[in-house]
Design a protein around this motif. Structure first.
Motif, PDB file in Angstrom:
ATOM      1  N   TRP A   1      -3.179  11.001 -10.204  1.00  0.00           N
ATOM      2  CA  TRP A   1      -4.544  11.292  -9.120  1.00  0.00           C
ATOM      3  C   TRP A   1      -5.731  10.560 -10.110  1.00  0.00           C
ATOM      4  N   TRP A   2      -5.681  10.234 -11.082  1.00  0.00           N
ATOM      5  CA  TRP A   2      -6.652   9.527 -11.530  1.00  0.00           C
ATOM      6  C   TRP A   2      -7.044   8.195 -10.930  1.00  0.00           C
ATOM      7  N   MET A   3      -5.966   7.635 -10.570  1.00  0.00           N
ATOM      8  CA  MET A   3      -5.864   6.331  -9.851  1.00  0.00           C
ATOM      9  C   MET A   3      -6.648   6.206  -8.556  1.00  0.00           C
ATOM     10  N   THR A   4      -6.732   7.251  -7.976  1.00  0.00           N
ATOM     11  CA  THR A   4      -7.502   7.233  -6.670  1.00  0.00           C
ATOM     12  C   THR A   4      -8.927   6.765  -6.385  1.00  0.00           C
ATOM     13  N   PRO A   5      -9.882   7.451  -7.478  1.00  0.00           N
ATOM     14  CA  PRO A   5     -11.276   7.171  -7.177  1.00  0.00           C
ATOM     15  C   PRO A   5     -11.104   5.469  -7.657  1.00  0.00           C
ATOM     16  N   ILE A   6     -10.404   5.057  -8.654  1.00  0.00           N
ATOM     17  CA  ILE A   6     -10.396   3.679  -8.909  1.00  0.00           C
ATOM     18  C   ILE A   6     -10.167   2.716  -7.607  1.00  0.00           C
ATOM     19  N   LEU A   7      -9.331   3.270  -7.024  1.00  0.00           N
ATOM     20  CA  LEU A   7      -8.754   2.510  -5.798  1.00  0.00           C
ATOM     21  C   LEU A   7      -9.676   2.366  -4.547  1.00  0.00           C
TER      22      LEU A   7
ATOM     23  N   VAL B   1       0.693  -1.300  -0.142  1.00  0.00           N
ATOM     24  CA  VAL B   1      -0.070   0.117  -0.005  1.00  0.00           C
ATOM     25  C   VAL B   1       0.971   1.331   0.002  1.00  0.00           C
ATOM     26  N   SER B   2       1.932   1.294   0.765  1.00  0.00           N
ATOM     27  CA  SER B   2       2.777   2.594   0.915  1.00  0.00           C
ATOM     28  C   SER B   2       3.667   2.754  -0.424  1.00  0.00           C
ATOM     29  N   GLU B   3       3.924   1.670  -1.168  1.00  0.00           N
ATOM     30  CA  GLU B   3       4.551   1.544  -2.506  1.00  0.00           C
ATOM     31  C   GLU B   3       3.600   2.279  -3.434  1.00  0.00           C
ATOM     32  N   PHE B   4       2.271   1.655  -3.436  1.00  0.00           N
ATOM     33  CA  PHE B   4       1.706   2.233  -4.215  1.00  0.00           C
ATOM     34  C   PHE B   4       1.229   3.664  -4.151  1.00  0.00           C
ATOM     35  N   VAL B   5       0.926   4.049  -3.019  1.00  0.00           N
ATOM     36  CA  VAL B   5       0.691   5.554  -2.650  1.00  0.00           C
ATOM     37  C   VAL B   5       1.894   6.373  -2.877  1.00  0.00           C
ATOM     38  N   GLY B   6       3.255   5.852  -2.569  1.00  0.00           N
ATOM     39  CA  GLY B   6       4.334   6.638  -3.208  1.00  0.00           C
ATOM     40  C   GLY B   6       4.429   6.594  -4.634  1.00  0.00           C
ATOM     41  N   PHE B   7       3.731   5.705  -5.288  1.00  0.00           N
ATOM     42  CA  PHE B   7       3.894   5.741  -6.762  1.00  0.00           C
ATOM     43  C   PHE B   7       2.871   6.797  -7.058  1.00  0.00           C
TER      44      PHE B   7
END
Length: 70
Positions: A38-44, A25-31
């Motif tokens: 930012w377009w990935m946040t609603p998907i997640l 999770v921290s790797e993905f947030v860092g990515f």
């Protein structure tokens, strides 16, 4: 005449890798933060809500009705 530098060995490469281990999770947030994706946040968020809903309803007697709707 100088001798060429020897090729780095596997041990030298292993020492170059930082020893701290980060979670997925921290790797993905860092990515997302580093690449400004930012377009990935609603998907997640939707994916996390769906997983939470499925885990919450898994043992519920309402489950057959939810499967009938999907």
């Amino acid at each position: 005449m100088s001798d060429p530098q020897p090729a780095p060995t596997e041990a030298a490469n292993r020492d170059a890798i930082p020893q701290e281990s980060r979670g997925l999770v921290s790797e993905f947030v860092g990515f997302i933060l580093y690449n400004k994706a930012w377009w990935m946040t609603p998907i997640l968020i939707v994916l996390a809500l769906m997983v939470g809903f499925i885990l919450f309803v898994e043992g519920s007697p309402v489950l057959p009705f939810i499967y009938a709707l999907i």
